[in-house]
Design an enzyme around this catalytic site. Structure first.
Site, PDB file in Angstrom:
ATOM      1  N   GLY A   1      43.143  66.523  24.851  1.00 20.21           N
ATOM      2  CA  GLY A   1      41.860  65.945  25.233  1.00 20.21           C
ATOM      3  C   GLY A   1      41.763  65.863  26.743  1.00 20.21           C
TER       4      GLY A   1
ATOM      5  N   HIS B   1      48.587  51.385  29.676  1.00 21.54           N
ATOM      6  CA  HIS B   1      49.298  51.996  28.551  1.00 21.54           C
ATOM      7  C   HIS B   1      50.351  51.041  27.992  1.00 21.54           C
ATOM      8  CE1 HIS B   1      48.131  56.354  28.235  1.00 21.54           C
ATOM      9  NE2 HIS B   1      47.444  55.976  29.301  1.00 21.54           N
TER      10      HIS B   1
ATOM     11  N   ALA C   1      40.420  63.917  30.424  1.00 22.65           N
ATOM     12  CA  ALA C   1      40.664  62.612  31.033  1.00 22.65           C
ATOM     13  C   ALA C   1      39.772  61.561  30.390  1.00 22.65           C
ATOM     14  CB  ALA C   1      40.387  62.673  32.537  1.00 22.65           C
TER      15      ALA C   1
ATOM     16  N   THR D   1      56.297  59.599  29.958  1.00 20.34           N
ATOM     17  CA  THR D   1      56.739  60.643  30.887  1.00 20.34           C
ATOM     18  C   THR D   1      56.302  60.399  32.315  1.00 20.34           C
ATOM     19  OG1 THR D   1      54.775  61.969  30.454  1.00 20.34           O
ATOM     20  CG2 THR D   1      56.704  62.381  29.055  1.00 20.34           C
TER      21      THR D   1
ATOM     22  N   SER E   1      39.426  60.674  27.432  1.00 23.17           N
ATOM     23  CA  SER E   1      38.787  61.138  26.193  1.00 23.17           C
ATOM     24  C   SER E   1      39.142  60.280  24.990  1.00 23.17           C
ATOM     25  CB  SER E   1      39.202  62.577  25.905  1.00 23.17           C
ATOM     26  OG  SER E   1      40.605  62.642  25.665  1.00 23.17           O
ATOM     27  N   GLY E   2      40.199  59.474  25.116  1.00 24.96           N
ATOM     28  CA  GLY E   2      40.671  58.677  23.991  1.00 24.96           C
ATOM     29  C   GLY E   2      41.858  59.304  23.290  1.00 24.96           C
ATOM     30  N   LYS E   3      42.444  60.338  23.892  1.00 28.98           N
ATOM     31  CA  LYS E   3      43.564  61.033  23.246  1.00 28.98           C
ATOM     32  C   LYS E   3      44.778  60.125  23.067  1.00 28.98           C
ATOM     33  CE  LYS E   3      44.988  63.279  27.575  1.00 28.98           C
ATOM     34  NZ  LYS E   3      43.961  62.634  28.406  1.00 28.98           N
ATOM     35  N   SER E   4      45.106  59.313  24.045  1.00 23.69           N
ATOM     36  CA  SER E   4      46.266  58.423  23.913  1.00 23.69           C
ATOM     37  C   SER E   4      46.017  57.345  22.867  1.00 23.69           C
ATOM     38  CB  SER E   4      46.608  57.772  25.254  1.00 23.69           C
ATOM     39  OG  SER E   4      47.065  58.748  26.172  1.00 23.69           O
TER      40      SER E   4
ATOM     41  N   ALA F   1      50.326  47.773  28.120  1.00 27.07           N
ATOM     42  CA  ALA F   1      49.669  46.626  27.490  1.00 27.07           C
ATOM     43  C   ALA F   1      49.145  46.968  26.087  1.00 27.07           C
ATOM     44  CB  ALA F   1      48.512  46.136  28.370  1.00 27.07           C
TER      45      ALA F   1
END
Length: 180
Positions: free
Chosen positions: A7, A54, A9, A36, A11-14, A56
């Site tokens: 996805g 991330h 930036a 990483t 985009s909600g991928k994480s 949190a």
């Protein structure tokens, strides 16, 4: 199972990958979040805030691996592993070699580690899709974009599932759903 989540930036991928990991985990304490991102030497408040956000969001029982590089970690993954993300891993690989040439050996080692995973492994990899915009003006940006795109293609070949996330909505790319 190897799952790749692509996805752009923000985009909600994480978030999607984290939800997928939470759904798949037999117990919350069986998830290892492989971070990483490596903090930069000079202060970077924006990057620091991204790392904080991330952290949190992660459920407290999840384990975090942020000391060992991704390729050695893949030799002995623990439980379900969520790798976030291949773009920051690739950036670090460029930083420790040079920005003159792609870190091809590191990418080859990543692919070898993924193909050597036991069939019982469950790995979710998040990676940016950076090739949907204009051609970057600077050589290093073009080199990163092209290398990341080629790396994503190779990881997608290894993956059992591939999702593309846009505007927070996941689209399953692999295995493809037949048209009816």
């Amino acid at each position: 199972m190897i799952t790749l989540v692509l996805g752009g930036a923000r985009s909600g991928k994480s978030v999607f990958a984290e939800r997928l990991a939470a759904q798949r985990a037999s117990r919350p304490d069986t998830v290892t979040y492989v971070a990483t991102a490596r903090p930069l030497i000079s202060p970077d408040p924006d990057f620091d805030e991204r790392i904080r956000a991330h952290r949190a969001r992660r459920p407290s029982p999840w384990h975090t691996e942020d000391e060992e590089d991704l390729v050695p970690y893949l030799a002995h993954p623990s439980g379900l592993s969520l790798v976030d993300d291949l773009g920051t891993w690739l950036t670090h690989r460029f930083d420790v070699t040079s920005w003159d040439e792609p870190p091809q050996q590191a990418i080859d080692e990543l692919i070898a580690a993924l193909t050597a995973l036991p069939s019982t492994s469950d790995i979710i990899l998040v990676s940016p899709e950076v090739g949907l915009s204009v051609v970057p003006e600077h050589r290093s940006a073009r080199l990163f974009r092209d290398t990341c795109g080629l790396m994503n293609s190779r990881v997608a070949e290894c993956a059992h599932e591939v999702f593309f996330v846009a505007a927070g909505l996941p689209l399953k790319l692999k295995p493809a759903t037949p048209l009816t």
